[in-house]
Motif scaffolding. Structure first.
Motif, PDB file in Angstrom:
ATOM      1  N   SER A  80       0.828  -1.199   0.000  1.00 38.22           N
ATOM      2  CA  SER A  80       0.000   0.000   0.000  1.00 38.22           C
ATOM      3  C   SER A  80       0.868   1.256   0.000  1.00 38.22           C
ATOM      4  N   GLY A 120       4.353   3.005  -3.888  1.00 37.77           N
ATOM      5  CA  GLY A 120       3.539   3.093  -5.102  1.00 37.77           C
ATOM      6  C   GLY A 120       3.970   4.286  -5.925  1.00 37.77           C
ATOM      7  N   LEU A 121       3.014   4.847  -6.654  1.00 39.68           N
ATOM      8  CA  LEU A 121       3.328   6.007  -7.476  1.00 39.68           C
ATOM      9  C   LEU A 121       3.874   7.145  -6.628  1.00 39.68           C
ATOM     10  N   GLY A 122       3.428   7.202  -5.362  1.00 33.60           N
ATOM     11  CA  GLY A 122       3.898   8.259  -4.465  1.00 33.60           C
ATOM     12  C   GLY A 122       5.411   8.286  -4.373  1.00 33.60           C
ATOM     13  N   ASN A 123       6.026   7.126  -4.343  1.00 29.44           N
ATOM     14  CA  ASN A 123       7.482   7.064  -4.181  1.00 29.44           C
ATOM     15  C   ASN A 123       8.214   7.330  -5.484  1.00 29.44           C
ATOM     16  N   ILE A 175      -8.472  10.264  -4.237  1.00 31.01           N
ATOM     17  CA  ILE A 175      -7.077   9.943  -4.573  1.00 31.01           C
ATOM     18  C   ILE A 175      -7.034   8.892  -5.676  1.00 31.01           C
ATOM     19  N   TYR A 219      -5.044   8.707  -9.185  1.00 28.37           N
ATOM     20  CA  TYR A 219      -3.988   7.687  -9.095  1.00 28.37           C
ATOM     21  C   TYR A 219      -4.100   6.715 -10.268  1.00 28.37           C
ATOM     22  N   PHE A 247       0.819  10.883   2.440  1.00 30.07           N
ATOM     23  CA  PHE A 247       0.444  10.213   1.201  1.00 30.07           C
ATOM     24  C   PHE A 247       1.292   8.960   0.982  1.00 30.07           C
ATOM     25  N   THR A 248       2.591   9.117   1.121  1.00 34.09           N
ATOM     26  CA  THR A 248       3.486   8.014   0.766  1.00 34.09           C
ATOM     27  C   THR A 248       3.350   6.852   1.740  1.00 34.09           C
ATOM     28  N   LEU A 249       2.987   7.148   3.003  1.00 36.12           N
ATOM     29  CA  LEU A 249       2.802   6.042   3.954  1.00 36.12           C
ATOM     30  C   LEU A 249       1.341   5.581   4.014  1.00 36.12           C
ATOM     31  N   SER A 250       0.500   6.110   3.122  1.00 42.51           N
ATOM     32  CA  SER A 250      -0.926   5.746   3.086  1.00 42.51           C
ATOM     33  C   SER A 250      -1.654   6.079   4.376  1.00 42.51           C
ATOM     34  N   ALA A 274      -6.725   3.683   5.172  1.00 43.38           N
ATOM     35  CA  ALA A 274      -6.217   2.540   4.401  1.00 43.38           C
ATOM     36  C   ALA A 274      -5.394   1.616   5.301  1.00 43.38           C
ATOM     37  N   SER A 320      -1.208  -0.442  -4.196  1.00 41.71           N
ATOM     38  CA  SER A 320      -1.639   0.737  -3.433  1.00 41.71           C
ATOM     39  C   SER A 320      -3.104   1.031  -3.715  1.00 41.71           C
ATOM     40  N   SER A 369      -5.727  -0.628  -1.656  1.00 43.55           N
ATOM     41  CA  SER A 369      -5.922  -0.158  -0.288  1.00 43.55           C
ATOM     42  C   SER A 369      -6.705   1.145  -0.262  1.00 43.55           C
ATOM     43  N   LEU A 370      -6.736   1.850  -1.397  1.00 40.31           N
ATOM     44  CA  LEU A 370      -7.474   3.107  -1.437  1.00 40.31           C
ATOM     45  C   LEU A 370      -8.990   2.892  -1.445  1.00 40.31           C
TER      46      LEU A 370
HETATM   47  N1  PFF Z   1       1.007   5.339  -0.487  1.00 39.88           N
HETATM   48  C1  PFF Z   1       0.637   5.296  -1.875  1.00 39.88           C
HETATM   49  C2  PFF Z   1       1.809   5.760  -2.715  1.00 39.88           C
HETATM   50  O1  PFF Z   1       2.781   6.283  -2.167  1.00 39.88           O
HETATM   51  O2  PFF Z   1       1.744   5.627  -3.918  1.00 39.88           O
HETATM   52  C3  PFF Z   1      -0.600   6.095  -2.179  1.00 39.88           C
HETATM   53  C4  PFF Z   1      -1.689   5.940  -1.170  1.00 39.88           C
HETATM   54  C5  PFF Z   1      -2.231   4.678  -0.921  1.00 39.88           C
HETATM   55  C6  PFF Z   1      -2.115   7.035  -0.455  1.00 39.88           C
HETATM   56  C7  PFF Z   1      -3.205   4.524   0.045  1.00 39.88           C
HETATM   57  C8  PFF Z   1      -3.084   6.903   0.512  1.00 39.88           C
HETATM   58  C9  PFF Z   1      -3.602   5.646   0.758  1.00 39.88           C
HETATM   59  F1  PFF Z   1      -4.522   5.523   1.672  1.00 39.88           F
END
Ligand code: PFF
Length: 471
Positions: free
Chosen positions: A25, A28-31, A108, A112, A233-236, A241, A327, A330-331
């Motif tokens: 989760s 993902g694209l966040g990283n 999101i 995403y 965002f990056t740690l969800s 989630a 990811s 989990s959204l």
């Molecule tokens: N953490 C995911 C990412 O960095 O790509 C995006 C994300 C997933 C954000 C789940 C929020 C969330 F609840």
């Protein structure tokens, strides 16, 4: 421990399974897509430093709080908050926190999925050797041709949403849990290969300096808010989630250790991505602040010039798609879990409903890159002067909704919930580590979030100038 409560949705097969799913989760694209481009837009080193500080003092404690609430409630975030609020004699309005999370998840995922669609299309573009020998200009043209075509974007967005719905319909344990075990290590290996390529690009040092040498002149109050938002965002975090994943966590597993592990892996992936991308940016005279297209305009240059580039390029985008996929599920899991609990739906129908809603909202993003690229809804405000509907959605969710959600989670976990309950659920005793966690979540996290908000709105600067005038 609340081990008497069981989730109707099942449970992870082990602690490891939870770590894999939570890492799936988080990473993902966040990283790989977002971290490099917002670092580029916000001046580099100082931004990275603020982001790392936020991960340590806000991200990890909030992740522990979220997993703890989830495991104690053992239901969708909405029902978990309702149950825990009743148990702790707090207001029943805390369930709104769950609702806010569900809405943030829809918003999101709506964009995403569009970006994941870009990655999907790049699997085929790189694999076919399209980039072989191309210059930066050629690579850029291919990117703008894609984003300029709403029909193509829509097709890829649709495909990605269908992929997400299929996995979510399968439930907690079948599905991606197994795949992540293989994909995550492969992603690491491939990132190392990319960093190795960047090392030889001639601008490795410049890239690293950009990433790691803080120059505080370059960061604004808004940049600090973006760094904090990105930590969530990056740690969800901040939308339920990780809470819903926590609700499937077996009773005895250590919440502290798993949270730290997941955060470390997530941070490592982001930093590696930055180390791979910025040297290529500088070696090719590209602009670090060129926005959401950054990785799609830089990495293909590398793939076009390295040996077996078509193969590595394809593999890279396949892994990126998988990272996004694990990811995206989990959204919408919080919404799906709620539909199953309260509307008596099967997971299949719940996934379809949640998926269709998200898909529709995604049209805003699809159009933001072409037909509506000049629609600037909030251009009245200086920081949103150039913001398309996609930019606004991203800003609203990552920089406002998630930190606010995190703030409320911190307040609930460390102020509304009794000490006895959190000691019991975290299961790390009552000595050293527990008080550190509680102090962070009680004081540091809420104060940090509030200060960053006030600073971004400009209230702090206003107070300072007012004070200066007084003395
Ligand atoms: N953490 C995911 C990412 O960095 O790509 C995006 C994300 C997933 C954000 C789940 C929020 C969330 F609840």
């Amino acid at each position: 421990m609340s081990s008497e409560r069981v989730s109707i949705h099942g449970q992870w097969s082990s602690r490891l399974a939870f770590v894999l799913a939570a890492t799936g989760s988080a990473v993902g694209l966040g990283n790989i897509w977002k971290f490099p481009y917002i670092t580029g837009e916000n001046g580099g080193g100082a931004f990275v430093l603020v982001y790392l500080a936020c991960i340590a003092v806000i991200g990890i404690p909030i992740m522990m709080a979220e997993v703890m609430l989830g495991r104690r409630g053992r239901q969708s975030p909405i029902n978990t908050m309702r149950t825990l609020a009743a148990e702790e004699h707090a207001s029943k309005h805390w369930q709104w926190l769950g609702w806010a999370g569900v809405i943030a998840g829809f918003l999101i995922l709506s964009y995403y999925s569009v970006i994941a669609g870009w990655a999907l299309s790049y699997v085929f573009r790189t694999g076919s050797g399209l980039f072989t020998g191309l210059t930066a200009d050629g690579v850029q043209t291919i990117f703008t041709n894609l984003t300029g075509d709403p029909e193509r974007l829509l097709a890829w967005h649709t495909l990605f949403m269908v992929m997400t719905m299929i996995v979510v319909a399968q439930g907690v344990r079948n599905g991606l849990e197994k795949a992540v075990k293989w994909l995550m290590p492969m992603l690491f290996v491939l990132l190392f290969i990319m960093v190795g390529y960047a090392w030889n690009s001639g601008s490795f040092e410049q890239g690293l300096n950009f990433l790691f040498q803080p120059d505080f002149e370059k960061i604004t109050a808004n940049g600090i808010l973006i760094a904090m938002g990105h930590a969530f965002f990056t740690l969800s975090l901040g939308m339920g989630a990780i809470m819903v994943y926590g609700s499937y966590l077996p009773a005895g597993a250590s919440i502290a250790r798993t949270s730290i592990l997941v955060s470390l892996m997530d941070t490592a992936v982001a930093l590696l991505a930055g180390m791979a991308i910025f040297p290529i940016v500088f070696a090719n005279g590209l602009e670090p602040g060129s926005g959401p297209g950054l990785i799609f305009q830089t990495l293909p240059i590398a793939f076009g010039h390295m040996q077996y580039g078509a193969f590595f390029g394809m593999l890279f985008f396949v892994l990126l798609v998988f990272a996004a996929w694990s990811s995206s599920i989990s959204l919408i899991e919080p919404a799906v879990a709620w539909l199953v609990e309260n509307r008596g739906m099967t997971r299949g129908s719940a996934s379809i409903i949640a998926g269709v809603v998200t898909w529709l909202v995604g049209l805003l993003t699809v159009l933001s890159f072409n037909l509506w690229s000049e629609v600037k809804l909030l251009s009245y405000f200086a920081i949103f002067r150039d913001s398309t509907p996609f930019d606004l959605l991203d800003y609203l969710t990552a920089n406002i909704m998630l930190p606010l959600g995190g703030l409320l989670i911190a307040i609930f976990a460390a102020r509304k919930m009794s000490r006895a309950s959190s000691v019991d659920e975290l299961g790390m005793g009552d000595r050293f580590f527990y008080p550190v966690w509680r102090f962070l979540v009680r004081y540091i996290t809420p104060i940090a979030v509030i200060i960053v908000f006030l600073k971004a709105i400009g209230i702090i600067d206003w107070l300072v100038s007012w004070y200066d005038r007084l003395v």
